[in-house]
Write an enzyme that holds these catalytic residues in place. Structure first.
Site, PDB file in Angstrom:
ATOM      1  N   GLY A 151       0.827  -1.196   0.000  1.00  2.00           N
ATOM      2  CA  GLY A 151       0.000   0.000   0.000  1.00  2.00           C
ATOM      3  C   GLY A 151       0.861   1.245   0.000  1.00  2.00           C
ATOM      4  O   GLY A 151       2.027   1.199  -0.391  1.00  2.00           O
ATOM      5  N   ARG A 152       0.307   2.365   0.482  1.00  2.00           N
ATOM      6  CA  ARG A 152       1.043   3.630   0.403  1.00  2.00           C
ATOM      7  C   ARG A 152       2.312   3.617   1.247  1.00  2.00           C
ATOM      8  O   ARG A 152       3.310   4.237   0.874  1.00  2.00           O
ATOM      9  CB  ARG A 152       0.141   4.797   0.806  1.00  2.00           C
ATOM     10  CG  ARG A 152      -0.401   4.749   2.208  1.00  2.00           C
ATOM     11  CD  ARG A 152      -1.495   5.789   2.430  1.00  2.00           C
ATOM     12  NE  ARG A 152      -2.019   5.724   3.787  1.00  2.00           N
ATOM     13  CZ  ARG A 152      -1.580   6.478   4.779  1.00  2.00           C
ATOM     14  NH1 ARG A 152      -0.630   7.364   4.570  1.00  2.00           N
ATOM     15  NH2 ARG A 152      -2.092   6.366   5.990  1.00  2.00           N
ATOM     16  N   ILE A 153       2.324   2.880   2.370  1.00  2.00           N
ATOM     17  CA  ILE A 153       3.529   2.792   3.192  1.00  2.00           C
ATOM     18  C   ILE A 153       4.431   1.670   2.694  1.00  2.00           C
ATOM     19  O   ILE A 153       5.647   1.854   2.548  1.00  2.00           O
ATOM     20  CB  ILE A 153       3.164   2.588   4.672  1.00  2.00           C
ATOM     21  CG1 ILE A 153       2.363   3.791   5.193  1.00  2.00           C
ATOM     22  CG2 ILE A 153       4.424   2.375   5.514  1.00  2.00           C
ATOM     23  CD1 ILE A 153       1.858   3.628   6.617  1.00  2.00           C
ATOM     24  N   ARG A 173      -2.520  -9.349  -0.746  1.00  2.00           N
ATOM     25  CA  ARG A 173      -3.685  -9.697  -1.563  1.00  2.00           C
ATOM     26  C   ARG A 173      -3.380  -9.507  -3.041  1.00  2.00           C
ATOM     27  O   ARG A 173      -2.387  -8.885  -3.421  1.00  2.00           O
ATOM     28  CB  ARG A 173      -4.874  -8.829  -1.154  1.00  2.00           C
ATOM     29  CG  ARG A 173      -5.378  -9.125   0.263  1.00  2.00           C
ATOM     30  CD  ARG A 173      -6.638  -8.340   0.558  1.00  2.00           C
ATOM     31  NE  ARG A 173      -7.211  -8.685   1.845  1.00  2.00           N
ATOM     32  CZ  ARG A 173      -8.346  -8.200   2.311  1.00  2.00           C
ATOM     33  NH1 ARG A 173      -9.017  -7.318   1.582  1.00  2.00           N
ATOM     34  NH2 ARG A 173      -8.813  -8.565   3.492  1.00  2.00           N
ATOM     35  N   THR A 232       5.559  -1.706  12.276  1.00  2.95           N
ATOM     36  CA  THR A 232       5.180  -0.317  12.555  1.00  2.95           C
ATOM     37  C   THR A 232       3.724  -0.090  12.175  1.00  2.95           C
ATOM     38  O   THR A 232       3.283   1.046  12.063  1.00  2.95           O
ATOM     39  CB  THR A 232       6.071   0.662  11.764  1.00  2.95           C
ATOM     40  OG1 THR A 232       5.979   0.356  10.357  1.00  2.95           O
ATOM     41  CG2 THR A 232       7.516   0.584  12.199  1.00  2.95           C
ATOM     42  N   ARG A 234       0.345  -2.428  13.184  1.00  5.44           N
ATOM     43  CA  ARG A 234      -0.503  -2.664  14.355  1.00  5.44           C
ATOM     44  C   ARG A 234      -0.057  -3.956  15.028  1.00  5.44           C
ATOM     45  O   ARG A 234       0.204  -4.962  14.364  1.00  5.44           O
ATOM     46  CB  ARG A 234      -1.978  -2.778  13.964  1.00  5.44           C
ATOM     47  CG  ARG A 234      -2.627  -1.483  13.519  1.00  5.44           C
ATOM     48  CD  ARG A 234      -2.735  -0.478  14.656  1.00  5.44           C
ATOM     49  NE  ARG A 234      -3.432   0.733  14.267  1.00  5.44           N
ATOM     50  CZ  ARG A 234      -2.868   1.798  13.711  1.00  5.44           C
ATOM     51  NH1 ARG A 234      -1.558   1.757  13.449  1.00  5.44           N
ATOM     52  NH2 ARG A 234      -3.569   2.867  13.418  1.00  5.44           N
ATOM     53  N   GLU A 263      -1.879   0.895  24.506  1.00 10.24           N
ATOM     54  CA  GLU A 263      -0.972   2.048  24.500  1.00 10.24           C
ATOM     55  C   GLU A 263      -1.574   3.191  25.313  1.00 10.24           C
ATOM     56  O   GLU A 263      -2.792   3.346  25.337  1.00 10.24           O
ATOM     57  CB  GLU A 263      -0.714   2.511  23.061  1.00 10.24           C
ATOM     58  CG  GLU A 263      -0.017   1.469  22.198  1.00 10.24           C
ATOM     59  CD  GLU A 263       0.268   1.961  20.785  1.00 10.24           C
ATOM     60  OE1 GLU A 263      -0.064   3.127  20.476  1.00 10.24           O
ATOM     61  OE2 GLU A 263       0.807   1.186  19.985  1.00 10.24           O
ATOM     62  N   HIS A 281       5.548   3.963  19.583  1.00  7.99           N
ATOM     63  CA  HIS A 281       4.609   4.325  18.505  1.00  7.99           C
ATOM     64  C   HIS A 281       4.938   5.707  17.932  1.00  7.99           C
ATOM     65  O   HIS A 281       4.130   6.638  17.963  1.00  7.99           O
ATOM     66  CB  HIS A 281       3.163   4.291  18.989  1.00  7.99           C
ATOM     67  CG  HIS A 281       2.197   4.062  17.858  1.00  7.99           C
ATOM     68  ND1 HIS A 281       0.933   3.563  18.036  1.00  7.99           N
ATOM     69  CD2 HIS A 281       2.308   4.288  16.515  1.00  7.99           C
ATOM     70  CE1 HIS A 281       0.301   3.477  16.864  1.00  7.99           C
ATOM     71  NE2 HIS A 281       1.133   3.914  15.933  1.00  7.99           N
TER      72      HIS A 281
END
Length: 313
Positions: A151-153, A173, A232, A234, A263, A281
């Site tokens: 994805g974007r990250i 996926r 980084t 979840r 957290e 985080h």
């Protein structure tokens, strides 16, 4: 209007360049972490709008029903399961959201990769104690980087790996795999090969009911004794206790973790393990990102009270 901003851990929101956007409003900022529902009701009782930072503050129907003045929740980042949206609809509370670029998280991921492979934190701490070299690091060039979810990250992390001369492949996926192939990245032939043959695995999967616990202890056990896993995204993506047990068994040999089930966290078995680098985080916690995040949240507030709402969920 009275705007309440909870859980500003770093006491930084008032010092952002975008903060003057709220100059027409009364603003209350809390810098601690509060999980007690009764205390949250007390703090939010006079609020016309709340500005929530990611999933730090949980708003249940029980809490929302005790906030008759609340008209708007302006969310930093995308709304997740921490807000009861059905209750908001029933109670007539609008919810707005905004998104960051993901670059800050991608950069932190790469910082953790470099720090872990070269043992930078432990060596720097040893030097402050008057001690010299104690570890043997590992270069990145020529090694295999596995990115789960393009994805974007994940895309940015894959490109960093390519720039460092790594052999990058992707797992995820069908849509994620197709996009990676179109950008010239290899797709792992199987999930088993992805874990067994990657020297470094980075998780960039969106958490939802389908992906919770998607990484199993059996996946981690396939990794090599010198392999590194970086999370980084979840903590809940890895089945409970699996990472701790796998690390204790020596495969993978090392982990870098920026996210936790609860957290803020100051005590965790992972923090105490010598083969884990833990950060609090920090992925999205960066000045430019905050300016974008909070700037959008404040714009959403002003537009809403002008009668021209934006970015509503």
């Amino acid at each position: 209007m009275h705007i309440v901003i909870p859980e500003d851990y770093q006491n930084c929101v008032r010092h952002l360049d975008c903060f003057p956007k709220l100059q027409a409003h009364e603003v209350t900022v809390y810098n601690d972490s509060c999980k007690d529902p009764a205390e949250l009701v007390r703090r939010f009782a006079s609020a016309d709008a709340l500005v929530l930072t990611r999933e730090r503050t949980v708003l249940t129907e029980e809490i929302l029903r005790q906030l008759p003045r609340l008209k708007l929740i302006s969310q930093i980042g995308k709304v997740a399961g921490h807000i009861d949206l059905d209750a908001c609809r029933r109670l007539g509370i609008a919810v707005a959201q905004g998104a960051g670029s993901g670059t800050a998280t991608a950069e932190l991921t790469w910082a953790l990769v470099l720090a872990s492979r070269r043992h930078i934190v432990s060596e720097a701490n040893r030097l402050k104690q008057g001690q010299w070299q104690a570890s043997l690091g590992q270069k990145l060039q020529g090694h295999r980087l596995g990115v789960w979810s393009y994805g974007r990250i994940g895309e940015q992390v894959a490109r960093y790996g390519r720039a460092f001369g790594m052999n990058v492949w992707v797992w995820g996926r069908a849509g994620s795999a197709e996009k990676a192939r179109a950008d010239g990245f290899e797709v792992a032939p199987s999930r088993e090969a992805f874990f067994a043959q990657s020297d470094i695995v980075c998780l960039h999967i969106r958490l939802n009911s389908e992906t919770e616990g998607i990484v199993k202890e059996a996946d981690l056990a396939r990794m090599g004794t010198h392999a590194l896993i970086v999370n980084t995204s979840r903590a809940e993506l890895i089945e409970p206790g699996a990472l701790q047990r796998a690390l204790a068994n020596g495969a993978p040999g090392f982990a870098a973790v920026d996210v936790y089930e609860e957290e803020p966290v100051t005590a965790s078995p992972l923090i105490e393990m010598p083969n884990v680098l833990c950060t609090p985080h920090l992925g999205y916690v960066e000045r430019d990102n905050y300016e974008s995040y909070f700037g959008t949240a404040f714009d959403n507030i002003n537009q809403f009270f002008l009668g021209e709402p934006t970015n509503l969920v």
